[in-house]
Design an enzyme around this catalytic site. Structure first.
Site, PDB file in Angstrom:
ATOM      1  N   ASP A 177      10.787  51.448   5.245  1.00  0.00           N
ATOM      2  CA  ASP A 177      11.755  51.912   4.255  1.00  0.00           C
ATOM      3  C   ASP A 177      10.928  52.052   2.975  1.00  0.00           C
ATOM      4  O   ASP A 177       9.693  52.216   3.075  1.00  0.00           O
ATOM      5  CB  ASP A 177      12.909  50.884   4.103  1.00  0.00           C
ATOM      6  CG  ASP A 177      14.124  51.448   3.357  1.00  0.00           C
ATOM      7  OD1 ASP A 177      14.932  52.135   3.986  1.00  0.00           O
ATOM      8  OD2 ASP A 177      14.255  51.223   2.138  1.00  0.00           O
ATOM      9  N   LYS A 211      18.518  45.022   8.353  1.00  0.00           N
ATOM     10  CA  LYS A 211      17.597  45.461   7.307  1.00  0.00           C
ATOM     11  C   LYS A 211      16.840  44.248   6.815  1.00  0.00           C
ATOM     12  O   LYS A 211      17.321  43.124   6.947  1.00  0.00           O
ATOM     13  CB  LYS A 211      18.372  46.076   6.131  1.00  0.00           C
ATOM     14  CG  LYS A 211      17.581  47.092   5.358  1.00  0.00           C
ATOM     15  CD  LYS A 211      17.606  48.440   6.036  1.00  0.00           C
ATOM     16  CE  LYS A 211      16.716  49.442   5.355  1.00  0.00           C
ATOM     17  NZ  LYS A 211      17.005  50.811   5.802  1.00  0.00           N
TER      18      LYS A 211
HETATM   19  N1  GLU Z   1      14.768  52.705   6.787  1.00  0.00           N
HETATM   20  C1  GLU Z   1      15.247  53.824   7.538  1.00  0.00           C
HETATM   21  C2  GLU Z   1      16.743  53.954   7.344  1.00  0.00           C
HETATM   22  O1  GLU Z   1      17.224  53.728   6.260  1.00  0.00           O
HETATM   23  C3  GLU Z   1      14.785  53.820   8.972  1.00  0.00           C
HETATM   24  C4  GLU Z   1      15.105  52.610   9.803  1.00  0.00           C
HETATM   25  C5  GLU Z   1      14.482  52.628  11.197  1.00  0.00           C
HETATM   26  O2  GLU Z   1      13.826  53.579  11.575  1.00  0.00           O
HETATM   27  O3  GLU Z   1      14.693  51.621  11.881  1.00  0.00           O
HETATM   28  O4  GLU Z   1      17.487  54.348   8.210  1.00  0.00           O
END
Ligand code: GLU
Length: 448
Positions: free
Chosen positions: A169, A129
């Site tokens: 996100d 992340k």
């Molecule tokens: N931010 C999204 C999550 O919490 C998607 C992450 C992504 O698609 O890599 O899973």
């Protein structure tokens, strides 16, 4: 307490000591490893290989300065992050969050959750992340572009389709992904589609990626209800938030025959008894980028409640889809008292541990974020597949794949919870399925 439980508590205390002040990260770790005692009992090799200790330590953490100039020419400085948490199952994968609350503890909680969520999808993606304490609110398009370019100028050296693949996100959608991709392409001189997901379908993005998290969360709740001989058909629902996840949760619930009577933002709640009009929601949020209060100007029969709490609105199904810790014990008690039978977490860790306990004790079907909102990242992995094969699938086919993945995640969590002595507890099921998949790979790789 058995020695296994004591050992897990010691590991948790060690995490708290080594990561001072990162309360959200502590919470996420506690929520996962607190459910793993039966796994260590069944598979003692995981303790021997110190898998829990290793999984709680990110493989790599990158923190960097993001300088940029605002429209008045003034220099601004933000802090950028990328926590590459675990690559046992595939390249690091997970979104970027741009929000003033972002600091290392938030990025680490999200990265930690992402490891297990991504494992649950059954697709080959590791966990990561990132983000920045940049506040997109009130920024011009040019300012967002300059910020994204500066952010990627540093981050690009750490990315790659086989290394680390960010996505969106909170605060990062298709517009930001476009600016980030443009700068990545320029810095590397490579048209590497698979380095970012959530791209526009005009240039390599998957259809359904935009809808995927919300659609997936609605599918997951529908599965939980089906096990109980029910479905979303005819259910009164509330969906907190009004961002990407919330909008497409509303859309899918309505397609499945449910009625969403409320949504929200950090300023207030919209209550619309005859059902939220998703077309209006899209126009206000995606096109005009306005606050949710504007909904009541368009629909005179809807009510805007400034400063209201969405969990006070009676419903049968609650979908917390805004942000972490938005649903606490007191809200959970009110929801249960008002007849709520199912909760699906569209956001990451939106329910506090006390809130989750109240739902479980009351027999509410509780779908934790790492299972219920895994449709987003799962469809990101489908986008990676299309990019790798230079292909583009239809909306219908991609949605079918998403639906099948969510059904399978539900089945795995449901059956594993029962197998480990906690039938109906999706929290335990999701943690155990996600953890054991990652643990198996880590054992196979040796001490790395
Ligand atoms: N931010 C999204 C999550 O919490 C998607 C992450 C992504 O698609 O890599 O899973």
């Amino acid at each position: 307490m058995s020695s296994i439980e004591e050992k897990i508590e010691q590991i948790y205390q060690q995490v708290v000591r080594r990561n001072p002040g990162e309360s959200e990260f502590h919470q996420a770790v506690n929520e996962v490893i607190g459910t793993l005692a039966p796994v260590l009992r069944k598979y003692p090799q995981y303790a021997e290989h110190k898998i829990i200790e290793r999984i709680c330590e990110p493989e790599r953490q990158i923190i960097f300065r993001v300088p940029w100039q605002d429209d008045r020419g003034e220099v601004q400085i933000n802090r950028g992050f990328r926590v590459q948490f675990n690559s046992a199952l595939g390249p690091y994968k997970g979104g970027l969050r741009f929000h003033p609350s972002v600091y290392l503890g938030i990025v680490k909680f999200l990265g930690f959750e992402q490891i297990f969520k991504n494992a649950l999808t059954g697709l080959p993606i590791g966990g990561a992340k990132g983000g920045a304490d940049f506040d997109p609110k009130g920024k011009s398009d040019d300012e967002v572009m300059r910020f994204c370019q500066s952010f990627m100028t540093e981050l690009h050296r750490h990315l790659g389709e086989y290394t680390d693949v960010p996505a969106g996100d909170i605060g990062v959608g298709a517009r930001e992904i476009g600016y980030l991709f443009g700068q990545y392409k320029r810095m590397t001189n490579r048209y590497e589609s698979g380095v970012l997901t959530g791209k526009s379908p005009h240039w390599g993005g998957a259809l359904v990626r935009r809808e995927a998290t919300g659609y997936g969360a609605a599918y997951f709740v529908d599965e939980m209800l089906k096990v109980r001989g029910e479905s979303l058909e005819g259910k009164v629902c509330v969906v907190s938030g009004s961002g990407n996840v919330a909008i497409y949760t509303v859309e899918k619930i309505e397609q499945l025959g449910g009625k969403v009577v409320a949504c929200s933002d950090s300023d207030g709640v919209i209550y619309h008894e005859r059902g939220i009009d998703v077309a209006t929601l899209k126009q206000l949020k995606e096109v005009e980028r306005r606050r949710i209060s504007a909904y009541a100007d368009v629909h005179r029969d809807a009510r805007y409640i400034p400063g209201g709490c969405i969990w006070d609105i009676p419903c049968q199904v609650a979908m917390p889809s805004a942000t972490q810790n938005e649903l606490d014990a007191s809200a959970a008690r009110r929801l249960v008292a008002n007849g709520c039978v199912a909760v699906g977490e569209g956001a990451n860790m939106p329910t506090t541990p006390e809130g989750a306990r109240i739902f479980l004790e009351a027999g509410v079907a509780f779908g934790p974020g790492k299972a219920a909102n895994a449709g987003g990242v799962a469809t990101s992995a489908l986008e990676m597949q299309q990019n790798a094969s230079r292909d583009a699938w239809t909306f219908e086919y991609t949605e079918q794949r998403l639906h099948a993945i969510m059904t399978e995640i539900h089945r795995a969590c449901y059956e594993t919870a029962a197998e480990f002595g906690s039938p109906g507890n999706y929290l335990i099921g999701a943690n155990i399925v996600g953890f054991t998949r990652v643990a198996e790979a880590m054992v196979a790789f040796g001490v790395v």
